[in-house]
Write an enzyme that holds these catalytic residues in place. Structure first.
Site, PDB file in Angstrom:
ATOM      1  CG  ASP A  41      -2.271   0.672   0.907  1.00 45.48           C
ATOM      2  OD1 ASP A  41      -2.215   1.851   0.539  1.00 45.48           O
ATOM      3  OD2 ASP A  41      -3.350   0.067   1.038  1.00 45.48           O
TER       4      ASP A  41
ATOM      5  CG  HIS B 118      -0.817   1.587  -3.404  1.00 44.63           C
ATOM      6  ND1 HIS B 118      -2.082   1.313  -2.977  1.00 44.63           N
ATOM      7  CD2 HIS B 118      -0.393   0.473  -4.058  1.00 44.63           C
ATOM      8  CE1 HIS B 118      -2.414   0.064  -3.344  1.00 44.63           C
ATOM      9  NE2 HIS B 118      -1.401  -0.452  -3.987  1.00 44.63           N
TER      10      HIS B 118
END
Ligand SMILES: *[C@@H]1O[C@H](CO)[C@@H](O)[C@H](O)[C@H]1NC(C)=O
Ligand SMILES: *[C@@H]1O[C@H](CO)[C@@H](O)[C@H](O)[C@H]1NC(C)=O
Ligand SMILES: *[C@@H]1O[C@H](CO)[C@@H](O)[C@H](O)[C@H]1NC(C)=O
Ligand SMILES: *[C@@H]1O[C@H](CO)[C@@H](O)[C@H](O)[C@H]1NC(C)=O
Ligand SMILES: *[C@@H]1O[C@H](CO)[C@@H](O)[C@H](O)[C@H]1NC(C)=O
Length: 390
Positions: free
Chosen positions: A215, A238
Site C-alpha cells: 500500500d 502506492h
C-alpha cells in the site's frame, strides 16, 4: 557505631551510584527467552515499568535473538522523558493473528515523551492475515505493528519493520517525532500494509528510509502540520500520499508538508493527494514535492478529489477539501501510463496555486499527457508533458 557508619556510607554510595549511572534493563535478565517460541511479553512489560519509573535516563536492552511478544502498551508519562530502547534482536509477533487479541496496535507507545528506539527488527508475521483477507473470508482488520500516540520528542532510528498485519508504523497525535534510517518491507500484494502513516501530528520528520509494501509507502492523514520527508526510496507500493482527506465533514487540514529527494520505483503512484468526494472542511496547503525521480510509475503526479471506494457514501457529491499552494519542482523520470500528470480537482472547491517547475516525465518513447479538471496554477521552467492548468 562503626557498623552504622559503614552501612550509611554504603547506602549513600548506592543511592549516588544509582542516580549517576543510567540504569539498563536487559530483557533477558528479566526472564525473556531469545528462542522466538516462548513468550517474552511479561519480561518486556516489566522492563518498561522499571524504565518508566526510573528518575534517571534508563535503557531497555534487547540482545540478539528472537523475542515473541503479544500486544504491549508502553504507556507514559514516565518519571523521566528519556527512555531508550536499544534493540539488537528481533521482536516477533504471534504467528496466529488472532492472539494479538483484536488490539489495533501490536506495540503501542502512548504518552511516551522522549522515547528513543534504536535498531532492531519488528517481525509482524502478517502473511496469514493477508491470505485470509485475499481469500474473501471474514477476517479481523489486523494490527498496526508500531503505534506512537500522543507522544512528544520521540526518535526512532535504524529500525526494520517486516510484514506487518496492517500499517507498519502509525504516528498519531504526536509532536516532534524523528524517524530515520527506517526499513519497511512487505509483499507487493499485501493489503493495507502502509509503511508509515502520520496524522494529527506536528513536526514529524522522516529521513533516509527505504519502504516497499502493498500500500502507500507513506500516507499523510488529516491534521498533519510541518511534516518533512527527505531521502526516501519507495517501491513497490502506492507511493507517497496526502490523504485520504475529507472523509469527515469536520476535519483538520494538512499544512506545510515537504517531500524531498524521493525515488519511486515501479509504484502505483508517485506523489498523490487524495480526497473523498464528499463535503468537508478539510484542506491541504503549502505542500512542496521537490527532487522526485519516477521510474516506471503508473501515476507520477496525481490529485484525485473523487475518491469513493465502492461508490459508497458519496455518490453525486463533490469534495469540499481545498487544495492550494502545491508545488512540484524538479520531478523527472518515466511514467508507466500515458497520463503522467493528473489533476482531478473538485468542482465546488477547485485546486488553486498549483505550481509545476521543471517537470520532465516521459512515457515509453512517446510524449506523456497531462489531464486537468478544476485545477488552476502556474508553470515555470521546462514542463513536460505540457501543463493543462488554467
Ligand atoms: C549488537 O549486535 C552487534 C552485531 O549485530 C554486535 O556487534 C554488538 O556488539 C551488539 N551490541 C551489544 C551492546 O551487544
Ligand atoms: C520536548 O522537547 C522540548 C524541546 O527540547 C522541551 O522543551 C519539552 O519540554 C519536551 N517535552 C516533553 C513532554 O518532554
Ligand atoms: C515548515 O515545517 C518545517 C519542518 O518540517 C519547519 O522547519 C518550517 O519552519 C515550517 N515552516 C513554516 C512556515 O512554519
Ligand atoms: C506556499 O507554500 C510554501 C511551502 O511549500 C511556502 O513557503 C509559501 O510561503 C507558501 N505561499 C503562500 C502564498 O502561502
Ligand atoms: C527529459 O528527460 C528525457 C529522458 O528522461 C531526456 O532525454 C531529456 O533530455 C529531458 N529533457 C530536458 C529538457 O531535461
Amino acid at each position: 557505631m562503626a557498623n552504622l557508619s559503614t552501612i550509611l556510607f554504603k547506602t549513600l554510595f548506592l543511592v549516588y551510584f544509582h542516580q549517576s549511572q543510567s540504569a539498563t534493563y536487559n530483557i533477558v535478565e528479566l526472564g525473556a527467552n531469545p528462542n522466538g517460541e516462548i513468550e517474552s511479553t511479561h519480561s518486556m512489560s516489566k522492563a518498561w515499568s522499571l524504565a518508566c519509573a526510573s528518575t534517571t535516563p534508563p535503557t531497555i536492552y534487547v540482545p540478539q535473538g528472537r523475542f515473541l511478544l503479544k500486544h504491549l502498551h508502553f504507556k507514559g508519562p514516565c518519571n523521566n522523558n528519556a527512555v531508550t530502547f536499544r534493540i539488537n534482536g528481533t521482536l516477533v509477533a504471534p504467528s496466529d493473528y488472532g492472539s494479538i487479541g483484536g488490539a489495533s496496535n501490536w506495540l503501542l507507545f502512548e504518552g511516551a515523551h522522549g522515547v528513543s528506539i534504536q535498531g532492531g527488527v519488528l517481525d509482524g508475521r502478517g502473511a496469514a492475515l493477508w491470505a485470509c483477507k485475499m481469500s474473501g473470508n471474514k477476517c479481523p482488520d489486523g494490527a498496526t505493528t508500531l503505534g506512537i500516540s500522543n507522544s512528544k520528542n520521540v526518535t526512532v532510528s535504524g529500525l526494520t519493520s517486516l510484514n506487518s498485519q496492517m500499517f507498519h508504523i502509525v504516528i498519531n497525535g504526536c509532536e516532534n517525532v524523528m524517524l530515520q534510517k527506517i526499513t519497511i518491507l512487505a509483499s507487493e500484494n499485501s493489503p493495507n500494509t502502509d509503511g508509515i502513516h502520520v496524522q494529527l501530528s506536528i513536526g514529524v520528520t522522516i529521513l533516509n528510509s527505504k519502504i516497499g509494501t502493498g500500500d502507500d509507502c507513506i500516507s499523510i492523514g488529516p491534521g498533519t502540520i510541518d511534516l518533512w520527508i527527505e531521502g526516501v526510496g519507495c517501491g513497490p507500493g502506492h507511493g507517497i500520499s496526502i490523504g485520504s482527506l475529507g472523509k469527515d465533514f469536520e476535519e483538520e487540514g494538512d499544512e506545510n508538508v515537504t517531500v524531498k529527494s524521493v525515488i519511486f520505483t515501479n509504484t502505483q503512484n508517485g506523489v498523490r493527494i487524495k480526497a473523498w468526494g464528499r463535503p468537508s472542511k478539510g484542506f491541504a496547503k503549502d505542500v512542496l514535492f521537490q527532487h522526485a525521480i519516477m521510474s516506471n510509475v503508473q501515476n507520477p503526479i496525481v490529485i484525485d478529489q473523487n475518491y469513493c471506494p465502492g461508490n459508497k457514501n458519496c455518490p453525486g457529491q463533490v469534495s469540499g477539501v481545498e487544495i492550494s499552494n502545491v508545488t512540484y519542482r524538479d520531478v523527472e523520470g518515466t511514467s508507466a501510463t500515458k497520463v503522467a500528470v493528473k489533476f482531478e480537482c473538485s468542482e465546488s472547491s477547485p485546486c488553486h496555486a498549483i505550481k509545476l517547475e521543471n517537470v520532465n516525465l516521459s512515457y515509453k518513447n512517446e510524449p506523456a499527457r497531462a489531464t486537468c479538471s478544476n485545477a488552476a496554477g502556474t508553470v515555470a521552467g521546462i514542463v513536460k508533458p505540457s501543463s493543462c492548468l488554467f
